[in-house]
Structures are given as C-alpha cells and as structure tokens.
Motif scaffolding. Structure first.
Motif, PDB file in Angstrom:
ATOM      1  N   THR A  62      37.332 -12.037  24.681  1.00 44.35           N
ATOM      2  CA  THR A  62      38.788 -11.886  24.595  1.00 44.35           C
ATOM      3  C   THR A  62      39.479 -13.186  24.216  1.00 44.35           C
ATOM      4  O   THR A  62      40.667 -13.348  24.491  1.00 44.35           O
ATOM      5  N   LEU A  63      38.752 -14.070  23.582  1.00 43.02           N
ATOM      6  CA  LEU A  63      39.300 -15.367  23.201  1.00 43.02           C
ATOM      7  C   LEU A  63      40.606 -15.212  22.420  1.00 43.02           C
ATOM      8  O   LEU A  63      41.584 -15.897  22.686  1.00 43.02           O
ATOM      9  N   PHE A  64      40.647 -14.267  21.486  1.00 36.70           N
ATOM     10  CA  PHE A  64      41.836 -14.075  20.666  1.00 36.70           C
ATOM     11  C   PHE A  64      42.875 -13.202  21.367  1.00 36.70           C
ATOM     12  O   PHE A  64      44.069 -13.342  21.138  1.00 36.70           O
ATOM     13  N   LEU A  65      42.430 -12.285  22.212  1.00 43.38           N
ATOM     14  CA  LEU A  65      43.363 -11.378  22.886  1.00 43.38           C
ATOM     15  C   LEU A  65      44.107 -12.038  24.038  1.00 43.38           C
ATOM     16  O   LEU A  65      45.209 -11.617  24.384  1.00 43.38           O
ATOM     17  N   ASP A  66      43.518 -13.049  24.631  1.00 45.16           N
ATOM     18  CA  ASP A  66      44.123 -13.664  25.817  1.00 45.16           C
ATOM     19  C   ASP A  66      45.510 -14.245  25.565  1.00 45.16           C
ATOM     20  O   ASP A  66      46.345 -14.248  26.455  1.00 45.16           O
ATOM     21  N   GLY A  67      45.751 -14.709  24.371  1.00 46.26           N
ATOM     22  CA  GLY A  67      47.017 -15.361  24.091  1.00 46.26           C
ATOM     23  C   GLY A  67      48.115 -14.445  23.580  1.00 46.26           C
ATOM     24  O   GLY A  67      49.221 -14.903  23.327  1.00 46.26           O
ATOM     25  N   ILE A  68      47.835 -13.163  23.424  1.00 41.22           N
ATOM     26  CA  ILE A  68      48.852 -12.266  22.862  1.00 41.22           C
ATOM     27  C   ILE A  68      49.224 -11.179  23.856  1.00 41.22           C
ATOM     28  O   ILE A  68      48.446 -10.809  24.721  1.00 41.22           O
ATOM     29  N   ARG A  69      50.434 -10.677  23.734  1.00 37.53           N
ATOM     30  CA  ARG A  69      50.962  -9.681  24.662  1.00 37.53           C
ATOM     31  C   ARG A  69      51.677  -8.570  23.906  1.00 37.53           C
ATOM     32  O   ARG A  69      51.960  -8.684  22.716  1.00 37.53           O
ATOM     33  N   GLY A  70      51.987  -7.512  24.620  1.00 37.05           N
ATOM     34  CA  GLY A  70      52.833  -6.428  24.116  1.00 37.05           C
ATOM     35  C   GLY A  70      52.268  -5.689  22.913  1.00 37.05           C
ATOM     36  O   GLY A  70      51.094  -5.347  22.877  1.00 37.05           O
ATOM     37  N   LYS A  71      53.132  -5.477  21.930  1.00 33.31           N
ATOM     38  CA  LYS A  71      52.758  -4.681  20.754  1.00 33.31           C
ATOM     39  C   LYS A  71      51.664  -5.344  19.926  1.00 33.31           C
ATOM     40  O   LYS A  71      50.814  -4.667  19.354  1.00 33.31           O
ATOM     41  N   THR A  72      51.681  -6.660  19.880  1.00 31.18           N
ATOM     42  CA  THR A  72      50.641  -7.377  19.133  1.00 31.18           C
ATOM     43  C   THR A  72      49.293  -7.167  19.805  1.00 31.18           C
ATOM     44  O   THR A  72      48.274  -6.967  19.131  1.00 31.18           O
ATOM     45  N   ARG A  73      49.282  -7.200  21.122  1.00 36.77           N
ATOM     46  CA  ARG A  73      48.041  -6.963  21.874  1.00 36.77           C
ATOM     47  C   ARG A  73      47.535  -5.548  21.619  1.00 36.77           C
ATOM     48  O   ARG A  73      46.353  -5.330  21.404  1.00 36.77           O
ATOM     49  N   ARG A  74      48.463  -4.570  21.638  1.00 38.78           N
ATOM     50  CA  ARG A  74      48.080  -3.181  21.379  1.00 38.78           C
ATOM     51  C   ARG A  74      47.489  -3.055  19.974  1.00 38.78           C
ATOM     52  O   ARG A  74      46.466  -2.396  19.784  1.00 38.78           O
ATOM     53  N   GLU A 115      44.025  -4.421  19.985  1.00 35.57           N
ATOM     54  CA  GLU A 115      43.119  -3.466  20.645  1.00 35.57           C
ATOM     55  C   GLU A 115      42.785  -2.315  19.693  1.00 35.57           C
ATOM     56  O   GLU A 115      41.634  -1.890  19.601  1.00 35.57           O
ATOM     57  N   PHE A 116      43.801  -1.800  18.987  1.00 36.27           N
ATOM     58  CA  PHE A 116      43.574  -0.724  18.013  1.00 36.27           C
ATOM     59  C   PHE A 116      42.573  -1.154  16.945  1.00 36.27           C
ATOM     60  O   PHE A 116      41.646  -0.423  16.614  1.00 36.27           O
ATOM     61  N   ILE A 117      42.788  -2.349  16.425  1.00 36.53           N
ATOM     62  CA  ILE A 117      41.910  -2.837  15.354  1.00 36.53           C
ATOM     63  C   ILE A 117      40.485  -2.998  15.870  1.00 36.53           C
ATOM     64  O   ILE A 117      39.529  -2.564  15.223  1.00 36.53           O
ATOM     65  N   SER A 118      40.326  -3.596  17.051  1.00 39.14           N
ATOM     66  CA  SER A 118      38.967  -3.799  17.570  1.00 39.14           C
ATOM     67  C   SER A 118      38.289  -2.464  17.868  1.00 39.14           C
ATOM     68  O   SER A 118      37.095  -2.294  17.578  1.00 39.14           O
ATOM     69  N   LEU A 119      39.035  -1.509  18.416  1.00 38.69           N
ATOM     70  CA  LEU A 119      38.439  -0.197  18.679  1.00 38.69           C
ATOM     71  C   LEU A 119      38.131   0.547  17.374  1.00 38.69           C
ATOM     72  O   LEU A 119      37.108   1.235  17.277  1.00 38.69           O
ATOM     73  N   ALA A 120      38.992   0.407  16.374  1.00 38.10           N
ATOM     74  CA  ALA A 120      38.745   1.061  15.085  1.00 38.10           C
ATOM     75  C   ALA A 120      37.489   0.490  14.422  1.00 38.10           C
ATOM     76  O   ALA A 120      36.670   1.238  13.872  1.00 38.10           O
TER      77      ALA A 120
END
Length: 190
Positions: free
Chosen positions: A83-95, A98-103
C-alpha cells in the motif's frame, strides 16, 4: 445508504464458493499432514517410505491448498498488499486507485483462469500423470486449480462491488482504521 440494501445479499451470495473452498483447503491441510505423518511413521518402523508421498504432496496436496484458498484469502482481506502508493491518498482518489488495482487483478486472474481451464482440458485429454513408485494422475488437480482461480476472480469482483458501494464516510472510516493499524505497528516495532 440505498446501495447497502442490495450489496450485502449480493456479496454474500457471490462469496459462498470461497467459504466452501476454505473448508476444503483446511481439510486438505489435515489430510496432507496425516499423509506425511504416515510416511514418517512408516520410515521409522520399516525403513521404507510410503510410496509417492513426495509426488502427492507436490502434485496434489499443495496445489489443492493453494488454489482452494485463494478466494477465501480475498474474502478475508488476507492477501498481502503493498500500500505504499495508497497510504498517502484519501477519498475519491483512493477509491479510484482501489478500482484500478482490482481491475488489473481481475484482468490478470481472468486470463490465468482461461489458461488454466485450457490447460486442464488438454491435461485431461492426454490423461496426464507423474510417474513415480506409482502413477499419480495430475489432470484432476488442474481442474481444481482452474476452478479455484475462477472463484478467486469472483471474489475479486465482490471486492470491486464493495469498494464501489462504499459511501464516502465508510471510506474515511477505512482510512482511519488504516492509520490506527499503522500506529499500532509502529508502537510494536519501535
């Protein structure tokens, strides 16, 4: 809140194969342990191994444990995540992240599933076996691997639906939970 009414029953319905395979995976671990224990006992008393123990462990038990456990690990959110890249982002950007990684994960696992089913079919057609003290058929396990990957793919879809249906407040709670977990890790390691 309207989304929650349909999300939970849908995700529960889509997750039952992962739950069943989790039970099968646990049972296979027990069977594998008993098989290896029987081999050890036989070697101790008769100085002879149980025929094909290594082959069954490598070609049957371990693949069964791995491929029947993939969906359950996703269901329990127990896969390793960087989660190195996810840790610094919140809200819609985080969502969105998450969408991109799951896709990406669904695409890769979807392709692996197709290839696994093709490989299982080819293996079945030739009756693939591994020769040892006895012939150990491997083609049935290739079907289990393909099915396990398909269940994993469905469980990734469930995760995708959960992220899509989560409200902004729920995403914020998840972010806060991540921060609390990180603080606990720092306290333990520091």
């Amino acid at each position: 809140m309207e989304k929650k009414k349909w999300v939970e029953p849908l995700t529960r319905a889509l997750s039952w194969p992962s739950r069943i395979l989790w039970v099968i995976s646990a049972a296979v671990v027990l069977i594998m342990a008993l098989h290896v224990l029987a081999d050890v006992i036989l070697r101790s008393f008769t100085h002879q191994p149980l025929p094909a123990t290594l082959e069954f462990t490598a070609m049957w038990w371990m693949p069964l444990v791995i491929f029947t456990g993939l969906g359950a690990a996703q269901l329990g959110k127990e896969h390793l995540r960087v989660t190195l890249f996810l840790d610094g982002i919140r809200g819609k950007t985080r969502r969105a992240a998450e969408f991109i990684s799951l896709a990406v994960a669904m695409t890769v696992i979807g392709m692996a599933t197709v290839f696994a089913f093709e490989g299982a079919l080819a293996s079945t057609q030739i009756g693939e076996t591994v020769l040892s003290a006895i012939a150990v058929p491997v083609w049935p396990i290739k079907w289990v691997a393909a099915f396990g990957l398909a269940v994993f793919m469905v469980q990734l879809l469930v995760s995708f639906i959960e992220v899509a249906a989560a409200s902004s407040a729920e995403l914020e709670r998840l972010d806060e939970a991540d921060e609390i977990f990180e603080q606990m890790e720092e306290e333990v390691s520091g």
